[in-house]
Design an enzyme around this catalytic site. Structure first.
Site, short mmCIF file in Angstrom:
data_model
loop_
_atom_site.label_atom_id
_atom_site.label_comp_id
_atom_site.label_asym_id
_atom_site.label_seq_id
_atom_site.Cartn_x
_atom_site.Cartn_y
_atom_site.Cartn_z
N GLY A 15 0.77 -1.24 0.00
CA GLY A 15 0.00 0.00 0.00
C GLY A 15 0.80 1.29 0.00
CB SER A 16 4.30 2.25 -0.77
OG SER A 16 4.51 1.84 -2.09
CG MET A 92 -0.96 -8.63 -6.42
SD MET A 92 0.12 -7.79 -7.60
CE MET A 92 1.06 -9.18 -8.20
CB ILE A 94 -6.52 -9.66 -14.80
CG1 ILE A 94 -4.99 -9.73 -14.76
CG2 ILE A 94 -6.99 -9.03 -16.12
CD1 ILE A 94 -4.39 -10.64 -15.80
CG LEU A 95 -10.18 -4.84 -12.64
CD1 LEU A 95 -10.70 -3.40 -12.75
CD2 LEU A 95 -10.57 -5.41 -11.29
CG HIS A 111 2.98 -2.74 -15.08
ND1 HIS A 111 2.64 -3.97 -14.54
CD2 HIS A 111 4.04 -2.97 -15.89
CE1 HIS A 111 3.45 -4.90 -15.03
NE2 HIS A 111 4.32 -4.33 -15.85
CD GLU A 176 5.78 1.46 -8.68
OE1 GLU A 176 4.69 1.32 -8.11
OE2 GLU A 176 6.56 0.51 -8.86
C1 GRF Z 1 4.01 -1.50 -7.22
O1 GRF Z 1 5.29 -1.81 -7.65
C2 GRF Z 1 3.08 -1.38 -8.41
O2 GRF Z 1 3.70 -0.86 -9.54
C3 GRF Z 1 2.69 -2.82 -8.65
O3 GRF Z 1 2.57 -3.38 -7.37
C4 GRF Z 1 3.39 -2.66 -6.45
C5 GRF Z 1 2.51 -2.20 -5.34
O4 GRF Z 1 3.22 -1.57 -4.31
N1 GRF Z 1 1.49 -2.90 -9.45
P1 GRF Z 1 2.44 -0.89 -3.11
O5 GRF Z 1 1.49 -1.95 -2.56
O6 GRF Z 1 1.68 0.30 -3.64
O7 GRF Z 1 3.48 -0.51 -2.12
#
Ligand code: GRF
Length: 205
Positions: A15-16, A92, A94-95, A111, A176
């Protein structure tokens, strides 16, 4: 005109990225706010982040359930919160096409690769194994494919000879977070125009 969008964030883990959105709202970097966090994993750290921030959070368990049942339950839970935008932040699953269609143009995903390279799982490993010299992250609208929708923002980092999946992911994370916040800013400011597979900035030639 800037809108305050109701964001519903779907998560499965740490959840970062969710935290980056919560912080961006608190710091007035975006006007939109996270109104709900939904996890398919009961032990996701993201749920704790939501709790601490006073954001509604719930679990729709995916384990030991057919995709049909899971996604029907998920859609009901999502609908309850009347999102303007659904954000997949480390979700994780796929919708299914029906859910994508129901929220067409209103779902985004983050992503950890420069799409269309290295979609799906293990994006860092795919990049290292391919021997590419740069990688990055992509925020894109979600369509029926896996990581195939129109790209909103990408950020690039170099890959060093001694990089591992862990070191890459650690270096990429701040990018990200920035990409996700910038993408939401573009959407709430109504700056994006969808043209087929592309997103264009409104007013740009
Ligand atoms: C991130 O690397 C994002 O790109 C991928 O999953 C990871 C999620 O990280 N889809 P977080 O849970 O937001 O820390």
């Amino acid at each position: 005109m800037t809108k305050s969008l109701r964001l519903v964030v779907l998560v499965s883990g740490r959840g970062s990225n969710l935290q980056a959105l919560i912080d961006a709202t608190a710091q007035s970097k975006i006007r939109s706010r996270v109104v709900a966090v939904i996890s398919n994993k009961p032990d996701a750290m993201a749920l704790e982040r939501a709790r601490k921030a006073g954001v509604a959070h719930s679990v729709v368990v995916s384990k030991a359930k057919s995709n049909d049942i899971f996604f029907r339950e998920l859609e009901l839970e999502v609908n309850k919160h009347q999102p303007d935008l659904i954000v997949l932040a480390g979700f994780m699953k796929i919708l299914p096409p029906a859910l994508v269609k129901a929220y067409k143009g209103r779902i985004i995903n983050i992503h950890p690769s420069l799409l269309p390279a290295f979609p799906g799982l293990y994006a860092y490993k795919q990049a290292i194994d391919a021997g590419v010299k740069v990688t990055g992250c992509t925020v894109h609208f979600v369509d029926e494919g896996c990581d195939t929708g129109p790209i909103i923002i990408q950020k690039v980092i170099n890959i060093n000879n001694d990089d591992s999946e862990d070191s890459l992911s650690e270096r990429l994370l701040a990018h990200e977070h920035a990409a996700l916040v910038e993408s939401i800013k573009l959407i709430e400011d109504d700056k994006l125009v969808l043209q087929g597979k592309k997103t264009l900035l409104r007013g740009e030639p």
